[in-house]
Enzyme design. Structure first.
Site, mmCIF file in Angstrom:
data_model
loop_
_atom_site.group_PDB
_atom_site.id
_atom_site.type_symbol
_atom_site.label_atom_id
_atom_site.label_comp_id
_atom_site.label_asym_id
_atom_site.label_seq_id
_atom_site.Cartn_x
_atom_site.Cartn_y
_atom_site.Cartn_z
ATOM 1 C CG PHE A 23 22.265 22.799 12.769
ATOM 2 C CD1 PHE A 23 21.734 23.896 13.417
ATOM 3 C CD2 PHE A 23 23.600 22.808 12.428
ATOM 4 C CE1 PHE A 23 22.523 24.987 13.741
ATOM 5 C CE2 PHE A 23 24.401 23.884 12.740
ATOM 6 C CZ PHE A 23 23.861 24.985 13.401
ATOM 7 C CB VAL A 86 28.982 18.556 11.835
ATOM 8 C CG1 VAL A 86 29.487 19.365 13.026
ATOM 9 C CG2 VAL A 86 27.856 17.618 12.259
ATOM 10 C CB THR A 91 33.270 26.916 19.846
ATOM 11 O OG1 THR A 91 32.198 26.230 19.182
ATOM 12 C CG2 THR A 91 32.982 28.416 19.889
ATOM 13 C CG HIS A 93 28.969 22.787 19.191
ATOM 14 N ND1 HIS A 93 28.295 22.313 20.291
ATOM 15 C CD2 HIS A 93 28.126 22.646 18.140
ATOM 16 C CE1 HIS A 93 27.094 21.906 19.922
ATOM 17 N NE2 HIS A 93 26.965 22.094 18.623
ATOM 18 C CG PHE A 118 28.830 8.294 9.691
ATOM 19 C CD1 PHE A 118 28.320 8.752 10.889
ATOM 20 C CD2 PHE A 118 29.837 9.015 9.076
ATOM 21 C CE1 PHE A 118 28.808 9.915 11.474
ATOM 22 C CE2 PHE A 118 30.332 10.175 9.644
ATOM 23 C CZ PHE A 118 29.820 10.632 10.847
#
Length: 158
Positions: A23, A86, A91, A93, A118
């Site tokens: 993604f 990300v 929203t 999410h 990370f």
């Protein structure tokens, strides 16, 4: 008093796994490129036939912890690098994914004793993500350096 530090001098004995989210692959592929460049320049074989580096693709950042855990537990890797991006939307999410990915990755590292880096960008905009993945600098390089240092440090402590 002893001072124990990781080094970047001889990384050629380290085994590294990279777990990368598909993604936002426009960003994660750039992070991977920076990561691979750094590893290569520090003596890690990044060729297709490498026995020092493996790359696992997952659907998104939420899935990074479970595959990182599986790789860390199998005993084949000195360090695991997670790469994801990300980007905040309209929203909640974003908050859920970032929270669970970061907690999951930290938990895996503590439970397995294998450093899990990370490498998840958390940004408000695509532009911010692009700036951190290559326009101004590439944090993939930094994540790889962290991995090399932690891999070396773990060997020094053991």
């Amino acid at each position: 008093m002893a001072t124990i530090e990781g080094t970047f001098v001889n990384s050629s004995s380290l085994r590294v796994a990279i777990v990368i989210a598909r993604f936002n692959d426009l960003i994660t592929n750039k992070l991977l490129s920076g990561c691979m460049d750094c590893l290569s320049r520090h003596g890690i074989d990044v060729s297709e036939s490498s026995n020092q580096l493996d790359i696992a693709w997952v659907p998104g950042s939420f899935e990074l912890p479970i595959i990182s855990q599986k790789l860390a537990r199998n005993g084949n890797y000195d360090v695991v690098i997670t790469l994801g991006a990300v980007i905040r939307g309209d929203t909640p999410h974003f908050d859920v994914v970032v929270s669970e990915a970061s907690k999951g990755i930290a938990t895996v590292s503590r439970e397995t004793g294998v450093p899990i880096i990370f490498g998840v960008l958390t940004t408000d905009t695509m532009q911010q993500a692009l700036e951190r993945a290559g326009i101004k600098n590439n944090l993939g390089w930094s994540y790889a350096l962290q991995a090399l240092e932690m891999g070396s440090l773990m060997k020094a402590v053991n």
